[in-house]
Design an enzyme around this catalytic site. Structure first.
Site, short mmCIF file in Angstrom:
data_model
loop_
_atom_site.label_atom_id
_atom_site.label_comp_id
_atom_site.label_asym_id
_atom_site.label_seq_id
_atom_site.Cartn_x
_atom_site.Cartn_y
_atom_site.Cartn_z
N PRO A 2 0.85 -1.20 0.00
CG PRO A 2 -0.66 -1.51 1.75
CD PRO A 2 0.65 -2.01 1.19
CD GLU A 3 2.52 3.82 -4.18
OE1 GLU A 3 2.79 5.03 -4.15
OE2 GLU A 3 3.20 3.01 -4.80
CE LYS A 55 5.02 3.03 1.48
NZ LYS A 55 6.03 2.49 0.60
#
Ligand SMILES: [Zn+2]
Length: 302
Positions: A2-3, A55
């Protein structure tokens, strides 16, 4: 993976659903979390806020308790109404935070731990992050200085370094460089400050565009499709990422790909739209699939 913008969206949705609400129950598949919950129950505490740091996703509870999760490759948070059917199997559940209005479920988050403000501050596994591009308090000046301090690094690596700037993931790294006509393997020191400033602006614009993607009135967080070209066709979503061997959407030149940096992350670029700065040559042999010399052309950031 996931960015940063995905994690930011998750944090924002979780914050909307949970902030200021009292927890009615907490459940977890992790023994360490369960043990903390046994000693100092979450039920009865209030969710103070949910934030993303690059993140990492942090849920702050009243009484100095913070649940820290990292999504790595597989994790996600979903939000449901009480009694609503989950979109993933219960075997993937790692933690459930229930209030009277919403149930937040963490699926497959591989890293989850409780902290106090003090242990969080001392924890070295959670790096001190650079300015979060999607944070309201983001400072252009500080971000520029942080980038410039990475002079010998390739710009693609510097953009991905979460201790320089928090939030840019591997997909956006390539997209941001393309948008500004910057070669991802150019050394930071070869790029003038105005160019770096353009990259920062493009990064924020692209990531903000994804963050404001309509989520509907059901608050559901998931890894939605990323868009950078503004096109509706899902195949036309990205300028260069994942498009090796395909024609550039601007000039028709064949898109190239090469592994970059410590993690050997795939980096995509158009050799026509993103020329290497004059001061830094690149051995042609290293460029996979390049058969004609690079012509230099100025491309505006847009
Ligand atoms: Zn091109």
């Amino acid at each position: 993976m996931p960015e940063g913008d995905t994690i930011f969206r998750s944090a924002r949705a979780l914050n909307l659903a949970l902030q200021g609400k009292q927890i009615v129950s907490f459940e977890t598949a992790y023994a360490q979390l369960a043990s903390v919950n046994d000693q100092t129950p979450l039920a009865g505490r209030t969710v103070e806020r949910v934030e993303s740091r690059g993140k990492w996703l942090l849920i702050h509870f009243s009484g100095d308790l913070i649940l820290v999760t990292h999504m790595l490759m597989s994790g996600s948070w979903h939000i449901y109404r009480p009694g609503e059917r989950w979109r993933r199997s219960r075997t993937h559940m790692r933690a459930v935070i229930a209030t009277s209005d919403f149930v937040a479920v963490a699926f497959d988050v591989p890293v989850a731990s409780f902290h106090t403000a003090r242990t969080l501050e001392r924890n070295t596994a959670i790096p001190k992050l650079g300015p979060d591009l999607l944070n309201d308090k983001f400072s252009d000046e500080e971000a520029l200085q942080r980038l410039q301090a990475r002079g010998p690094d390739e710009i693609g690596n510097a953009l991905l370094n979460q201790q320089v700037l928090a939030g840019i993931g591997n997909v956006f790294k390539s997209e941001i460089c393309f948008t500004c006509g910057v070669h991802p393997f150019a050394k930071v020191s070869t790029l003038p400050p105005a160019r770096l400033q353009q990259l920062l602006e493009a990064a924020r614009r692209l990531m903000a565009a994804n963050v404001t993607e309509a989520a509907g009135d059901r608050i559901v967080t998931y890894t939605g499709p990323r868009r950078t070209t503004g096109a509706d066709n899902p195949m036309a979503r990205l300028w260069v990422y994942g498009r090796r061997g395909k024609p550039c959407r601007r000039c028709g030149t064949v898109i190239l790909m090469r592994k970059q940096g410590v993690g050997a992350r795939s980096t995509y670029w158009c050799p026509e739209c993103q020329p290497m700065p004059e001061s830094q040559g690149m051995p042609l042999a290293e460029i996979d699939g390049l058969s004609t010399p690079i012509r230099r052309r100025k491309v505006g950031c847009g």
